[in-house]
Design a protein around this motif. Structure first.
Motif, PDB file in Angstrom:
ATOM      1  N   ARG A   1      10.097   4.001   0.463  1.00 56.54           N
ATOM      2  CA  ARG A   1       8.670   3.917   0.956  1.00 56.54           C
ATOM      3  C   ARG A   1       8.486   5.304   1.374  1.00 56.54           C
ATOM      4  O   ARG A   1       7.128   5.448   0.934  1.00 56.54           O
TER       5      ARG A   1
ATOM      6  N   GLY B   1       2.406   6.413  11.492  1.00 61.31           N
ATOM      7  CA  GLY B   1       3.302   5.366  10.629  1.00 61.31           C
ATOM      8  C   GLY B   1       4.255   5.961   9.887  1.00 61.31           C
ATOM      9  O   GLY B   1       5.546   5.616   9.937  1.00 61.31           O
ATOM     10  N   GLU B   2       4.112   7.262   9.304  1.00 56.06           N
ATOM     11  CA  GLU B   2       4.995   7.994   8.671  1.00 56.06           C
ATOM     12  C   GLU B   2       6.319   8.521   9.537  1.00 56.06           C
ATOM     13  O   GLU B   2       7.477   8.470   9.191  1.00 56.06           O
TER      14      GLU B   2
ATOM     15  N   SER C   1       0.856  -1.120  -0.016  1.00 54.82           N
ATOM     16  CA  SER C   1       0.025  -0.105   0.063  1.00 54.82           C
ATOM     17  C   SER C   1       0.885   1.148   0.040  1.00 54.82           C
ATOM     18  O   SER C   1       1.721   1.283   0.813  1.00 54.82           O
TER      19      SER C   1
ATOM     20  N   MET D   1      -0.915  10.097   1.577  1.00 56.48           N
ATOM     21  CA  MET D   1      -1.787  10.157   2.717  1.00 56.48           C
ATOM     22  C   MET D   1      -3.153  10.823   2.573  1.00 56.48           C
ATOM     23  O   MET D   1      -3.417  11.627   1.627  1.00 56.48           O
TER      24      MET D   1
ATOM     25  N   TYR E   1      -0.359   3.930   1.152  1.00 55.57           N
ATOM     26  CA  TYR E   1      -1.081   4.869   2.128  1.00 55.57           C
ATOM     27  C   TYR E   1      -0.414   4.454   3.320  1.00 55.57           C
ATOM     28  O   TYR E   1       0.004   3.467   3.889  1.00 55.57           O
ATOM     29  N   SER E   2      -0.242   5.538   4.374  1.00 52.71           N
ATOM     30  CA  SER E   2       0.182   5.494   5.682  1.00 52.71           C
ATOM     31  C   SER E   2      -0.577   6.311   6.439  1.00 52.71           C
ATOM     32  O   SER E   2      -1.080   7.521   6.157  1.00 52.71           O
ATOM     33  N   THR E   3      -0.758   6.273   7.776  1.00 49.98           N
ATOM     34  CA  THR E   3      -1.104   7.224   8.745  1.00 49.98           C
ATOM     35  C   THR E   3       0.133   7.945   9.035  1.00 49.98           C
ATOM     36  O   THR E   3       1.232   7.867   8.955  1.00 49.98           O
TER      37      THR E   3
ATOM     38  N   LEU F   1       4.881   7.503  -0.468  1.00 50.27           N
ATOM     39  CA  LEU F   1       3.629   7.544   0.219  1.00 50.27           C
ATOM     40  C   LEU F   1       2.546   8.644   0.056  1.00 50.27           C
ATOM     41  O   LEU F   1       3.158   9.507  -0.560  1.00 50.27           O
TER      42      LEU F   1
END
Length: 83
Positions: A77, A19-20, A12, A83, A14-16, A81
């Motif tokens: 990564r 998480g980032e 994915s 978001m 996507y990350s919170t 990203l």
């Protein structure tokens, strides 16, 4: 029967925000703390002499390769990203 395997689907993008932050903290620690330590260990092991028979040198080089690979993974990564 063929040996062909489908390529793995990418993870994915996507990350919170939390998480980032964790990824950035890991990257920062690897880059500023662990990488200089490993580089110093490689230099000290290389100074001991014969590199072909130096287990400490080989272990330090492997650790250095692992750290550099993880830094590359984290940079890729973080650059991908959304978001």
């Amino acid at each position: 029967m063929t040996r062909y395997r489908k390529p793995a689907t990418p993870g994915s993008r996507y990350s919170t925000p939390a998480g980032e932050l964790r990824l950035r903290a890991e990257l920062d620690e690897l880059w500023r703390v662990l990488r200089p330590q490993v580089t110093k260990a490689v230099q000290e092991a290389a100074a001991q002499g014969d590199l072909s028979d130096n287990a400490e040198y080989r272990a330090a080089k492997q650790r250095q390769e692992f750290v550099n690979a993880r830094i590359t993974q984290l940079k890729q990564r973080l650059s991908g990203l959304a978001m």
